[in-house]
Design a protein around this motif. Structure first.
Motif, PDB file in Angstrom:
ATOM      1  N   PRO A  34       9.268  13.797 -11.598  1.00  0.00           N
ATOM      2  CA  PRO A  34       9.578  12.788 -10.804  1.00  0.00           C
ATOM      3  C   PRO A  34       7.931  11.646 -10.742  1.00  0.00           C
ATOM      4  N   VAL A  35       7.693  10.326 -10.451  1.00  0.00           N
ATOM      5  CA  VAL A  35       7.106   9.528 -10.203  1.00  0.00           C
ATOM      6  C   VAL A  35       6.768  10.196  -8.800  1.00  0.00           C
ATOM      7  N   PRO A  36       5.187  10.091  -8.734  1.00  0.00           N
ATOM      8  CA  PRO A  36       4.626  10.147  -7.472  1.00  0.00           C
ATOM      9  C   PRO A  36       4.778   8.766  -6.124  1.00  0.00           C
ATOM     10  N   ASP A  37       4.917   8.851  -5.186  1.00  0.00           N
ATOM     11  CA  ASP A  37       5.619   8.234  -4.206  1.00  0.00           C
ATOM     12  C   ASP A  37       4.562   7.183  -4.577  1.00  0.00           C
ATOM     13  N   GLU A  38       3.130   7.902  -3.618  1.00  0.00           N
ATOM     14  CA  GLU A  38       1.996   7.177  -3.551  1.00  0.00           C
ATOM     15  C   GLU A  38       1.544   6.054  -4.985  1.00  0.00           C
ATOM     16  N   ASP A  39       2.090   6.469  -6.254  1.00  0.00           N
ATOM     17  CA  ASP A  39       1.533   5.728  -7.026  1.00  0.00           C
ATOM     18  C   ASP A  39       2.521   4.653  -7.529  1.00  0.00           C
ATOM     19  N   VAL A  40       3.609   4.277  -6.929  1.00  0.00           N
ATOM     20  CA  VAL A  40       4.989   3.350  -6.849  1.00  0.00           C
ATOM     21  C   VAL A  40       4.471   1.909  -6.245  1.00  0.00           C
ATOM     22  N   GLY A  91      -4.227  -2.839   5.074  1.00  0.00           N
ATOM     23  CA  GLY A  91      -3.292  -3.159   3.927  1.00  0.00           C
ATOM     24  C   GLY A  91      -2.349  -3.574   2.901  1.00  0.00           C
ATOM     25  N   GLN A  92      -2.618  -5.436   4.216  1.00  0.00           N
ATOM     26  CA  GLN A  92      -2.288  -6.488   3.460  1.00  0.00           C
ATOM     27  C   GLN A  92      -2.931  -7.349   3.020  1.00  0.00           C
ATOM     28  N   VAL A  93      -1.868  -8.273   1.699  1.00  0.00           N
ATOM     29  CA  VAL A  93      -2.591  -9.696   1.166  1.00  0.00           C
ATOM     30  C   VAL A  93      -2.282 -10.439   1.233  1.00  0.00           C
ATOM     31  N   LEU A  94      -2.994 -11.158   1.577  1.00  0.00           N
ATOM     32  CA  LEU A  94      -2.442 -12.567   2.045  1.00  0.00           C
ATOM     33  C   LEU A  94      -2.478 -13.575   1.047  1.00  0.00           C
ATOM     34  N   PRO A 118       8.790  -3.421  10.195  1.00  0.00           N
ATOM     35  CA  PRO A 118       8.321  -2.527   9.497  1.00  0.00           C
ATOM     36  C   PRO A 118       7.659  -2.303   8.064  1.00  0.00           C
ATOM     37  N   GLY A 119       7.019  -1.490   7.534  1.00  0.00           N
ATOM     38  CA  GLY A 119       7.163  -1.257   6.101  1.00  0.00           C
ATOM     39  C   GLY A 119       6.155  -2.251   5.459  1.00  0.00           C
ATOM     40  N   SER A 120       5.596  -2.849   6.283  1.00  0.00           N
ATOM     41  CA  SER A 120       4.433  -3.610   5.780  1.00  0.00           C
ATOM     42  C   SER A 120       2.788  -2.727   5.587  1.00  0.00           C
ATOM     43  N   ALA A 121       2.915  -1.857   5.879  1.00  0.00           N
ATOM     44  CA  ALA A 121       1.403  -0.941   5.943  1.00  0.00           C
ATOM     45  C   ALA A 121       1.795   0.264   4.370  1.00  0.00           C
ATOM     46  N   PRO A 122       0.319  -0.089   3.700  1.00  0.00           N
ATOM     47  CA  PRO A 122       0.424   0.896   2.694  1.00  0.00           C
ATOM     48  C   PRO A 122       0.824   2.032   3.532  1.00  0.00           C
ATOM     49  N   PRO A 123       1.720   2.468   1.883  1.00  0.00           N
ATOM     50  CA  PRO A 123       1.894   3.855   2.461  1.00  0.00           C
ATOM     51  C   PRO A 123       1.106   5.223   1.956  1.00  0.00           C
ATOM     52  N   PRO A 168       2.798 -20.180   1.390  1.00  0.00           N
ATOM     53  CA  PRO A 168       1.394 -18.432   1.665  1.00  0.00           C
ATOM     54  C   PRO A 168       2.476 -17.781   2.214  1.00  0.00           C
ATOM     55  N   ALA A 169       2.326 -16.455   1.508  1.00  0.00           N
ATOM     56  CA  ALA A 169       3.024 -15.279   1.591  1.00  0.00           C
ATOM     57  C   ALA A 169       2.176 -14.216   1.740  1.00  0.00           C
ATOM     58  N   VAL A 170       2.617 -12.137   2.083  1.00  0.00           N
ATOM     59  CA  VAL A 170       2.302 -11.324   2.456  1.00  0.00           C
ATOM     60  C   VAL A 170       2.952 -10.711   1.707  1.00  0.00           C
ATOM     61  N   PHE A 171       1.385 -10.019   0.975  1.00  0.00           N
ATOM     62  CA  PHE A 171       1.954  -8.850  -0.323  1.00  0.00           C
ATOM     63  C   PHE A 171       2.101  -7.231   0.762  1.00  0.00           C
ATOM     64  N   CYS A 172       2.996  -6.286   0.401  1.00  0.00           N
ATOM     65  CA  CYS A 172       2.906  -5.727   1.602  1.00  0.00           C
ATOM     66  C   CYS A 172       2.750  -4.411   0.271  1.00  0.00           C
ATOM     67  N   ASN A 173       2.324  -2.909   0.587  1.00  0.00           N
ATOM     68  CA  ASN A 173       2.373  -1.678  -0.286  1.00  0.00           C
ATOM     69  C   ASN A 173       2.412  -1.821  -1.664  1.00  0.00           C
ATOM     70  N   MET A 174       0.924  -3.100  -1.721  1.00  0.00           N
ATOM     71  CA  MET A 174       0.314  -3.067  -2.582  1.00  0.00           C
ATOM     72  C   MET A 174      -0.814  -2.303  -3.283  1.00  0.00           C
ATOM     73  N   VAL A 175      -1.591  -2.076  -1.915  1.00  0.00           N
ATOM     74  CA  VAL A 175      -3.287  -1.407  -2.189  1.00  0.00           C
ATOM     75  C   VAL A 175      -2.968  -0.250  -1.544  1.00  0.00           C
ATOM     76  N   GLY A 176      -2.327   0.195  -1.452  1.00  0.00           N
ATOM     77  CA  GLY A 176      -2.151   1.890  -0.601  1.00  0.00           C
ATOM     78  C   GLY A 176      -3.265   3.176  -1.776  1.00  0.00           C
ATOM     79  N   ASP A 177      -3.116   2.873  -2.066  1.00  0.00           N
ATOM     80  CA  ASP A 177      -4.134   3.984  -3.716  1.00  0.00           C
ATOM     81  C   ASP A 177      -5.700   3.107  -4.453  1.00  0.00           C
ATOM     82  N   TRP A 178      -5.946   1.577  -3.463  1.00  0.00           N
ATOM     83  CA  TRP A 178      -7.250   1.545  -3.672  1.00  0.00           C
ATOM     84  C   TRP A 178      -8.243   2.401  -2.852  1.00  0.00           C
TER      85      TRP A 178
END
Length: 614
Positions: free
Chosen positions: A136-142, A364-367, A91-96, A160-170
């Motif tokens: 405060p900084v907006p959550d979606e921009d963090v 939402g994940q980047v490999l 859990p927590g791997s999807a973009p917010p 290999p590794a998977v980046f999570c929560n990096m592209v939520g605003d793309w």
């Protein structure tokens, strides 16, 4: 400050209120601009604007996943690679999801969401306005990692590794097939079709069928609509075939809509200026796959937009276990003779020694696929969309010399052979076999670029961007002849990145694995380390197997014992290229498998470069 009273205190609080208002307006002005398009482009509308609804499908949430996270089908709904269960990221791997924004449907690349989020709690800053003047900084921009740190991870990580929560605003996260179909406005693209039946032999691109179709026709076919009975997919039963619009240059298919390039923001990964223009698009149906191969150049960043894909990755040290071949020939791709989904262990017994790293990539994940990692990729949902970009590395200078040598040898030998209808040695991504003169020019330019970069490195200067541009033009980008008219001069997908220093060994230990950076571990091992992804097994600790698979061969010819590289090359020729016991005669392809074996070509390139330095 709380002790202030009277007019002075009131004036102070008014100033604070004005500062708060100005800071809030400035924060809103910095947010990405959205929702400027209409009609078929409304899928990219700003917050609060609703999208068209779609039936539930690939995005059904599986048990164990948090609300709003990537969705997975129930176990048993798709084929498991080599009997291994699918790896589900924690859990927590999807973009917010941004508050107040309509949730995308499953067909749009999003997943069915849980109940709406509760109202956000008032911040301490707003409750005690006089305590601080910083909003405060907006959550979606963090982002979990700043661009500089992300680039450091990408350029230094060797597995290999998977980046999570990096592209939520793309905005590119809205690029589901429905939206892309509206953007293309009826433009046709090429689809590769293959059989869903699993054979012992890999389904190379030379054995596939090809059709030109619109995304609307593809979507109708994948949904089983009657309109497909007369369209380009009419001869292909969806239950028996898969379709794949693979490796589509975004810069080419959207050349009339350059503004869409900015929907892809690789600058968040530390590569400023890199966007959709330097990326490629992959659209497939369930079962669509890419044969197991490694890319000669660069490392790979892959964003999953719609549906899920299962990746089977193997380290560079497993090369001998995967039986490498350059037939069918394609520049920068080394294929495996093994069908990863159904390996023929009688013909390829050493494949048992390979170590697969299996991961299921969700929207939402980047490999991150490191340099020279083998990979077999399969779509496991009805419709999938991915976007990728190759990042060039310093080591690619020598790799281009190796590729030029390989091209010269393969084209020379296969062109001299009597043509045969059944011998499709040139991959469809290559338009034609280039002449010996042209191949020699490629080789000389690749050698010159390598030596030029070496000289600048010795003098303490980074490789200039002009050198990188010249090298890309001269030595060609990956699959440069994919479409008619795509010449080397116009292929600029690989951007030179030689100015980034490689971290030392001790720095690699500081890589922040966790919920935002998921390490993809071997499927034959299990670990309890936080953030690690592995498949259940009976084995113990994780171990590094790269570099331990090649024994030394006691060669009779002393000149082949000059270095460990020579011993490795000789061993590879002996082990990888032995004909099956049932064969009575060697073929040209058997000779080529030995002659252009990656280890042999590496040795030839080193000898050639040493000669040029003298």
């Amino acid at each position: 400050m709380r002790g202030r009273e009277g007019p002075a205190a009131a004036s102070f609080l008014r100033r604070r209120g004005e500062e708060e208002t100005g800071a809030a307006e400035e924060s809103r002005a910095r947010r990405p601009r959205e929702g400027s398009r209409t009609g078929g482009q409304r899928g990219r509308a700003g917050r609060g604007r609703h999208r068209a609804t779609a039936p539930r499908g690939a995005g059904e949430r599986s048990p164990g996943q948090v609300s709003g996270g990537p969705q997975a089908q129930p176990p048993g709904c798709h084929r498991q690679g080599r009997g291994a269960p699918a790896v589900t990221l924690p859990p927590g791997s999807a973009p917010p999801r941004r508050p107040g924004r309509a949730a995308p449907s499953a067909a749009e690349g999003g997943a069915e969401r849980g109940p709406p989020e509760p109202p956000r709690r008032q911040s301490r800053w707003s409750m005690a306005g006089a305590r601080s003047c910083r909003p405060p900084v907006p959550d979606e921009d963090v982002k979990p990692f700043p661009p500089e740190k992300t680039k450091e991870i990408v350029m230094s990580l060797k597995q290999p590794a998977v980046f999570c929560n990096m592209v939520g605003d793309w905005p590119a996260l809205h690029w589901n097939v429905k939206y892309l179909s509206a953007m293309l406005e009826g433009k046709t693209i090429q689809f590769r079709l293959g059989l869903k039946t699993v054979d012992l032999v890999p389904q190379f691109e030379t054995s596939c069928s090809y059709v030109e179709a619109t995304l609307e026709e593809f979507l109708a076919w994948s949904c089983g609509q009657p309109s497909c009975l007369s369209g380009p997919f009419s001869c292909y039963d969806y239950s028996k075939y898969w379709a794949y619009a693979d490796y589509k240059y975004i810069a080419r298919i959207f050349e009339d809509k350059p503004e869409i390039f900015q929907d892809v923001r690789w600058s968040d990964f530390g590569f400023p200026g890199r966007s959709g223009k330097e990326s490629t698009l992959w659209i497939g149906s369930e079962g669509a796959n890419t044969p197991c191969h490694l890319d000669s150049y660069g490392c790979n960043l892959v964003l999953q937009v719609q549906g899920r894909k299962r990746w089977h990755l193997f380290p560079p040290g497993d090369t001998s276990f995967l039986y490498p071949t350059r037939i069918p020939y394609e520049e920068s791709s080394i294929f495996s003779k093994v069908n990863i989904a159904n390996p023929d262990l009688k013909r390829f017994p050493r494949f048992r020694n390979s170590t697969a790293h299996v991961v299921t990539l969700s929207p939402g994940q980047v490999l991150l696929v490191p340099r020279h990692w083998w990979h077999y990729v399969e779509s496991i949902d009805p419709v999938t969309v991915s976007i990728n970009s190759w990042i060039e590395l310093d080591a690619d200078h020598e790799a281009r010399v190796e590729e030029a040598i390989t091209r010269m040898l393969v084209c020379a030998i296969k062109s001299a052979e009597n043509p045969s209808d059944g011998d499709l040695w040139l991959n469809p991504t290559e338009v034609e076999a280039t002449s010996h003169e042209i191949n020699l020019q490629y080789l000389n330019k690749a050698v010159s670029a390598y030596l030029e970069c070496q000289e600048t490195s010795v003098s303490g200067q980074a490789c200039s961007s002009s050198t990188g541009a010249k090298q890309r033009a001269n030595t060609a980008c990956k699959r440069k002849r994919r479409e008619v008219g795509c010449e080397p001069e116009s292929c600029t997908l690989l951007t030179q990145e030689c100015d980034f220093p490689t971290p030392k060994a001790e720095e690699l230990k500081k890589i922040p694995f966790g919920p935002h950076l998921i390490q993809v571990l071997p499927q034959s091992h299990k670990t309890s380390v936080m953030g690690a992804v592995a498949v259940e097994s009976d084995s113990g600790d994780l171990h590094e197997n790269e570099g331990e698979h090649f024994g030394k061969l006691h060669c009779k010819r002393n000149r082949l014992l000059m270095s460990n590289d020579c011993e490795t090359a000789a061993h590879q020729m002996d082990s990888d290229c032995s004909p099956c016991t049932s064969q009575t005669a060697l073929s040209t392809n058997d000779l080529l498998d030995c002659l252009v074996n990656p280890h042999v070509i590496s040795l030839v390139a080193q000898l050639l470069l040493e000669r040029m330095r003298e």
